[in-house]
Design a protein around this motif. Structure first.
Motif, PDB file in Angstrom:
ATOM      1  N   ARG A 159     -26.020  59.128  88.714  1.00  0.00           N
ATOM      2  CA  ARG A 159     -27.431  59.384  88.378  1.00  0.00           C
ATOM      3  C   ARG A 159     -28.355  58.347  89.011  1.00  0.00           C
ATOM      4  O   ARG A 159     -29.485  58.664  89.379  1.00  0.00           O
ATOM      5  CB  ARG A 159     -27.605  59.377  86.861  1.00  0.00           C
ATOM      6  N   LYS A 160     -27.855  57.124  89.127  1.00  0.00           N
ATOM      7  CA  LYS A 160     -28.683  56.042  89.657  1.00  0.00           C
ATOM      8  C   LYS A 160     -27.873  55.207  90.632  1.00  0.00           C
ATOM      9  O   LYS A 160     -26.681  54.947  90.416  1.00  0.00           O
ATOM     10  CB  LYS A 160     -29.185  55.148  88.514  1.00  0.00           C
ATOM     11  N   VAL A 161     -28.516  54.803  91.733  1.00  0.00           N
ATOM     12  CA  VAL A 161     -27.904  53.894  92.699  1.00  0.00           C
ATOM     13  C   VAL A 161     -28.843  52.712  92.904  1.00  0.00           C
ATOM     14  O   VAL A 161     -30.060  52.820  92.720  1.00  0.00           O
ATOM     15  CB  VAL A 161     -27.636  54.600  94.043  1.00  0.00           C
ATOM     16  N   GLN A 162     -28.267  51.584  93.272  1.00  0.00           N
ATOM     17  CA  GLN A 162     -29.047  50.369  93.497  1.00  0.00           C
ATOM     18  C   GLN A 162     -28.936  49.952  94.957  1.00  0.00           C
ATOM     19  O   GLN A 162     -27.875  50.035  95.563  1.00  0.00           O
ATOM     20  CB  GLN A 162     -28.559  49.240  92.590  1.00  0.00           C
ATOM     21  N   CYS A 163     -30.067  49.508  95.477  1.00  0.00           N
ATOM     22  CA  CYS A 163     -30.158  49.215  96.903  1.00  0.00           C
ATOM     23  C   CYS A 163     -30.982  47.945  97.109  1.00  0.00           C
ATOM     24  O   CYS A 163     -32.053  47.777  96.502  1.00  0.00           O
ATOM     25  CB  CYS A 163     -30.805  50.400  97.624  1.00  0.00           C
ATOM     26  N   ASP A 164     -30.487  47.052  97.951  1.00  0.00           N
ATOM     27  CA  ASP A 164     -31.214  45.818  98.284  1.00  0.00           C
ATOM     28  C   ASP A 164     -31.267  45.593  99.789  1.00  0.00           C
ATOM     29  O   ASP A 164     -31.327  44.467 100.272  1.00  0.00           O
ATOM     30  CB  ASP A 164     -30.575  44.611  97.599  1.00  0.00           C
ATOM     31  N   ILE A 165     -31.226  46.686 100.549  1.00  0.00           N
ATOM     32  CA  ILE A 165     -31.248  46.604 102.005  1.00  0.00           C
ATOM     33  C   ILE A 165     -32.681  46.423 102.482  1.00  0.00           C
ATOM     34  O   ILE A 165     -33.625  47.009 101.916  1.00  0.00           O
ATOM     35  CB  ILE A 165     -30.624  47.871 102.617  1.00  0.00           C
ATOM     36  N   SER A 166     -32.873  45.625 103.509  1.00  0.00           N
ATOM     37  CA  SER A 166     -34.200  45.430 104.100  1.00  0.00           C
ATOM     38  C   SER A 166     -34.712  46.768 104.639  1.00  0.00           C
ATOM     39  O   SER A 166     -33.943  47.547 105.219  1.00  0.00           O
ATOM     40  CB  SER A 166     -34.103  44.407 105.234  1.00  0.00           C
ATOM     41  N   PRO A 167     -35.978  47.096 104.409  1.00  0.00           N
ATOM     42  CA  PRO A 167     -37.115  46.270 103.961  1.00  0.00           C
ATOM     43  C   PRO A 167     -37.376  46.279 102.460  1.00  0.00           C
ATOM     44  O   PRO A 167     -38.508  45.988 102.029  1.00  0.00           O
ATOM     45  CB  PRO A 167     -38.290  46.926 104.697  1.00  0.00           C
ATOM     46  N   CYS A 168     -36.404  46.617 101.625  1.00  0.00           N
ATOM     47  CA  CYS A 168     -36.627  46.579 100.177  1.00  0.00           C
ATOM     48  C   CYS A 168     -36.845  45.121  99.742  1.00  0.00           C
ATOM     49  O   CYS A 168     -36.096  44.228 100.151  1.00  0.00           O
ATOM     50  CB  CYS A 168     -35.436  47.171  99.450  1.00  0.00           C
ATOM     51  N   PRO A 169     -37.857  44.861  98.915  1.00  0.00           N
ATOM     52  CA  PRO A 169     -38.191  43.483  98.545  1.00  0.00           C
ATOM     53  C   PRO A 169     -37.135  42.835  97.662  1.00  0.00           C
ATOM     54  O   PRO A 169     -36.959  41.620  97.695  1.00  0.00           O
ATOM     55  CB  PRO A 169     -39.527  43.622  97.815  1.00  0.00           C
ATOM     56  N   ASN A 170     -36.420  43.623  96.866  1.00  0.00           N
ATOM     57  CA  ASN A 170     -35.404  43.101  95.957  1.00  0.00           C
ATOM     58  C   ASN A 170     -34.429  44.226  95.619  1.00  0.00           C
ATOM     59  O   ASN A 170     -34.406  45.248  96.306  1.00  0.00           O
ATOM     60  CB  ASN A 170     -36.042  42.519  94.686  1.00  0.00           C
ATOM     61  N   LEU A 171     -33.635  44.041  94.576  1.00  0.00           N
ATOM     62  CA  LEU A 171     -32.707  45.072  94.148  1.00  0.00           C
ATOM     63  C   LEU A 171     -33.489  46.240  93.547  1.00  0.00           C
ATOM     64  O   LEU A 171     -34.167  46.090  92.533  1.00  0.00           O
ATOM     65  CB  LEU A 171     -31.722  44.519  93.113  1.00  0.00           C
ATOM     66  N   VAL A 172     -33.405  47.405  94.198  1.00  0.00           N
ATOM     67  CA  VAL A 172     -34.217  48.566  93.835  1.00  0.00           C
ATOM     68  C   VAL A 172     -33.319  49.619  93.205  1.00  0.00           C
ATOM     69  O   VAL A 172     -32.205  49.873  93.676  1.00  0.00           O
ATOM     70  CB  VAL A 172     -34.930  49.137  95.081  1.00  0.00           C
ATOM     71  N   ASP A 173     -33.813  50.229  92.130  1.00  0.00           N
ATOM     72  CA  ASP A 173     -33.120  51.351  91.487  1.00  0.00           C
ATOM     73  C   ASP A 173     -33.638  52.665  92.059  1.00  0.00           C
ATOM     74  O   ASP A 173     -34.850  52.896  92.101  1.00  0.00           O
ATOM     75  CB  ASP A 173     -33.343  51.329  89.978  1.00  0.00           C
TER      76      ASP A 173
END
Length: 243
Positions: A159-173
């Protein structure tokens, strides 16, 4: 994609198939092609548009979607159906080659002569072509099942994945749209693919077993004929000696 063209081509394979092959064609058309066209394509129609992340950073949503979904389920299944059904055309092309040789042979030696008793009968080279097509189809099925599990790490969509790959500023849901519905369709397509693999394996064993039985029958006929002729010769020798 126009699946009617594929259906028209595969319909010619049906008359050269065994009982297992006809069941395989039915499973492919009813439980895979129809489900794919009618329902599955609509479920994944705008998958990226409904992939929501809790950030407004430009490019972050696209990067995260590409990371978790490098290839869409729909496109992977479309490639799988194409690769799985194409080996069946080997049989059709081989039969067409035999029919062409039959026409040329009759044109040269007369209409009453025949090169093949039945061009579509599975013996000789056509038997090997049919068996090879089954091995290729099974290999493609297993390969695509492995790729689907390897790419997404599971057949179940989270249902939910987390991503912190650039250009994301931080850990994004990030949240996937309709994960339960997509999981159900994924399991259904996987189950249909497994059924096709089982049918292919059953048909392989059936072809090999029937081939072995035919060879044994031919061998027994030859040995029995060899036993009869020497006895007849000996009887003739005895009658000549007595006379």
């Amino acid at each position: 994609m126009d699946w009617k063209f594929l259906q028209g081509l595969l319909s010619g394979v049906n008359k050269y198939s065994t009982a297992f092959g006809r069941i395989w064609l039915s499973v492919v058309f009813v439980f895979r092609v129809l489900v794919f066209v009618v329902a599955a394509e609509r479920v994944w129609s705008d998958d990226q548009g409904h992939f929501d992340c809790n950030t407004l950073q430009p490019g972050c949503k696209n990067i995260c979607y590409d990371y978790y979904f490098p290839i869409s389920h729909i496109r992977l299944w479309a490639l799988q159906l194409i690769f799985v059904t194409c080996p069946s055309f080997m049989v059709v092309l081989h039969v067409a080659y035999r029919e062409d040789r039959e026409r040329k042979y009759r044109a040269k030696h007369g209409e009453d002569t025949r090169l093949y008793d039945n061009p579509g009968q599975k013996h000789g080279g056509l038997w090997w072509t049919y068996l090879m097509s089954l091995f290729i189809k099974t290999t493609f099925e297993v390969t695509f099942l492995y790729l689907l599990h390897y790419i997404y790490d599971s057949f179940k969509l989270p249902r939910k994945v987390q991503c912190d790959i650039s250009p994301c500023p931080n850990l994004v849901d990030c949240y996937i749209a309709r994960p339960t519905e997509k999981t159900v369709f994924t399991y259904f397509m996987v189950a249909a693919s497994v059924v096709c693999v089982v049918l292919n394996i059953c048909e392989i064993f059936y072809l090999i077993a029937s081939r072995v039985v035919n060879l044994k029958q031919r061998g027994s006929i030859r040995t029995s004929s060899r036993k009869v002729h020497p006895d007849m010769d000996c009887d003739g020798c005895k009658s000549s000696l007595t006379s």
